[in-house]
Scaffold this active site. Sequence first.
Site, PDB file in Angstrom:
ATOM      1  N   TRP A   1      -7.219   5.955  30.155  1.00 35.50           N
ATOM      2  CA  TRP A   1      -6.466   7.167  29.856  1.00 35.50           C
ATOM      3  C   TRP A   1      -7.068   8.397  30.526  1.00 35.50           C
ATOM      4  CZ3 TRP A   1      -4.768   6.236  24.049  1.00 35.50           C
ATOM      5  CH2 TRP A   1      -3.887   5.148  24.048  1.00 35.50           C
TER       6      TRP A   1
ATOM      7  N   HIS B   1       5.204   6.526  14.438  1.00 38.92           N
ATOM      8  CA  HIS B   1       5.845   7.321  15.488  1.00 38.92           C
ATOM      9  C   HIS B   1       7.059   8.060  14.952  1.00 38.92           C
ATOM     10  CE1 HIS B   1       3.763   4.115  17.824  1.00 38.92           C
ATOM     11  NE2 HIS B   1       3.350   5.191  18.462  1.00 38.92           N
TER      12      HIS B   1
ATOM     13  N   GLU C   1      -1.061  -2.510  15.728  1.00 32.32           N
ATOM     14  CA  GLU C   1       0.313  -2.095  15.460  1.00 32.32           C
ATOM     15  C   GLU C   1       1.143  -3.330  15.168  1.00 32.32           C
ATOM     16  OE1 GLU C   1       1.998   0.681  18.176  1.00 32.32           O
ATOM     17  OE2 GLU C   1       4.024  -0.078  17.874  1.00 32.32           O
TER      18      GLU C   1
HETATM   19  N1  GLN Z   1      -8.273   7.144  16.159  1.00 32.49           N
HETATM   20  C1  GLN Z   1      -7.115   7.539  16.898  1.00 32.49           C
HETATM   21  C2  GLN Z   1      -6.178   8.322  16.002  1.00 32.49           C
HETATM   22  O1  GLN Z   1      -6.031   7.981  14.887  1.00 32.49           O
HETATM   23  C3  GLN Z   1      -6.397   6.353  17.430  1.00 32.49           C
HETATM   24  C4  GLN Z   1      -5.186   6.765  18.223  1.00 32.49           C
HETATM   25  C5  GLN Z   1      -4.606   5.643  19.024  1.00 32.49           C
HETATM   26  O2  GLN Z   1      -4.917   4.511  18.834  1.00 32.49           O
HETATM   27  N2  GLN Z   1      -3.734   5.945  19.907  1.00 32.49           N
HETATM   28  O3  GLN Z   1      -5.544   9.245  16.410  1.00 32.49           O
END
Ligand code: GLN
Length: 765
Positions: free
Chosen positions: A571, A705, A676
Amino acid sequence: MVKSSVLGFPRIGALRDLKKANEAYWGDKISRADLLAEGKRLRLAHWKIQKDAGVDIIPSNDFAFYDHVLDHIQLFNAVPERYTSQKLDTLDEYFAMGRGHQKGGVDVPALEMVKWFDSNYHYVKPTLKDNQTFSLAKDPKPVREFLEAKQAGFHTRPVLLGPVSFLALGKADRGSSVDPITLLDKLVPVYVELLKALKAAGADSVQIDEPILVFDLKPEIKNAFKPAYEAIGALGSAAPSIVIATYFGDIAHNLDVLPAFSNLHGLHIDLVRSPEQLQAVIKQLGPKQILSAGVIDGRNIWKNNFQKSIELVQTAVEALGEDRVIVATSSSLLHVPHTLASEKKLPAEVFNWFSFAVEKCHDVSVLARAVTNPDSVRAELDANAATMKSRAESTRTNDPKVKERQAKVTPEMHNRQTPFEQRYAQQKKHLNLPLFPTTTIGSFPQTQQIRIQRNKFTKGEITTQQYDDFIKKEIEYAIQIQDELDLDVYVHGEPERNDMVQYFGERLEGYVFTTHAWVQSYGSRCVRPPIIVGDISRPAPMTVKESKYAASISKKPMKGMLTGPVTCLRWSFPRDDVHQSVQCQQLALALRDEVVDLEKNGIYVIQVDEPALREGLPLRKGSERDAYLRWAVDSFKLSTAGVEDSTQIHSHFCYSEFQDFFHAIAALDADVLSIENSKSDAKLLKVFIDEAYPRHIGPGVYDIHSPRVPVEDEFKQRIQEMLQYLRPEQLWINPDCGLKTRKWDEVKGALTHMVNAAKYFREQY
Ligand code: GLN
Ligand code: ZN
């Protein structure tokens, strides 16, 4: 003459204008007409940028309010009935599919959203049913936007996602078992109708993206190209001329598909990812077909090495002639930020090393002219050569201390002291957790207030002390809420973090940061990836202060929260002058120090997030994939294995497609994984029993989301389903991902239901 072409331009605007407009519309602050007008303003501005840069072939229909695959779902009237039955207007129905809709008596969850190939962009999955039909939407968007451009004086090439990719990237809806590709003969006529409409509107060429050609394809998918493109090719001059675009990999293994395109105008390939495919593809082209050579990187921000690109394009020109070669971006520029011109704080030395979307338009146009007539762009070529030299010779990129430490890494440094069963016994004693422990994934809402304070701090309007005090209050609030919710493992809420990667990048040597370089991740969510320019090291602890404070005021175990090495790498915009495995190991060593420091400071649960582990997977199976998995898994292990057995290591993944990836996840040896899962079938969890996975797992019980708050029964049902596949003592209860994009009342509502559901099951066992 060699022409230049851009495959797609970022949609969000120089200042995340689209994000702001979308969110204002969702929050009822602006009208539908206002939002539509903002979309139009952005499209016109982006076309102008490309035209001004001298780009010959400018795309249209690359714009989307939320996601371009979602656009196609609506374009083909493939909207599932649970949305159409709500009788929302077209735009609201569109957003309902993208992000769910819970308003005015309507309550529908979003469609599933997954990663776009190996990028950090997410697309909405076409979700199709057994007796699916397709038809062309009224006032089709590609035609509308082509005409809009035309009216404004821009002659564009519309972009469509091709029929085979659209179906192959889709899935059967819950309750249906259709293999989407079997729907091809119903879908192709809609493309035929659309292409005719585009031709009638004045389009003389169309870009049809078939990016799935870079995958290893099942025969059913491979065989679909022929009927699809025979039908399209048969249109002859009733359709615009068609260029098939592939990107993010090579198509050398799918060359047998190319005859299917023989009636088409040309083919685009990604020569940044895979320059090796050039010769093989050239050989397969028909006598008149053109090659669109993707040499300007659509995925990274490094300035193109003109000399190398010119050599590559010349090879194609020698084989095909100037009129049959187009110089193009490797993919859409969706994955790079808008413009370098907004960056006022980059060190002068590195500024010239980069090109963002606006600059890449310029680069692609210069390059096309350079191939035809180098003298016409001599000054640009000289400047480019000077930039390449400055970067190659810079001391900024090289830190001997980091290299020395890397040389001393041993195999033992990758392993915990004892196997899971043994160390888990110690963790259990130490942490004293109930059955079905509840936790969250790290972040709590990033409120307006947090953003305002962070902004003030960045601008120097408040002192470090004032900002720290503010963050402390936020942590206190997060802990108070977790007390009220009665969660079992707490988090501090990450209020101090602007972003899970950028935050670490800012605290590491070897990175530079931007101020405006946003890239769309999904819908209105944008990320600002830091840029790795040199060897990476950690000058000081990065998260200890906040976690330690949080632990000091909470009565339950506090989970420390770090972003893993692979995710930090993926990222960020990585270097292109050093192998990614080397950059990843440097990150792992920096994080290892952080993990050990957290433990020293009383944090005995530490989560190292690796949501990007899977997206880094080379798109094809084989040796490249095996090598990636080896160094990626090793980096995670190197970052986490420095702790005592009694410290519990968690990791987190934001995707559900882990079946083909299971062994890598298992190899991480994390004590607890959260993944997820809420929007996929719980059956996917079966792999954990099949493989006798010994460690703990928290499959997400609800979709974060979406602003929607699921009722308690939905949680119970979900947990019940999970218990068919996981042992009770193995199951953790948590959301799909972090809660930073949600509002506090949504979080409190959902977590209350979640904790109640966990308690309900605790009583049953
Ligand atoms: N620890 C991060 C959060 O809770 C994890 C985010 C992610 O996995 N995209 O925001
Ligand atoms: Zn996540």
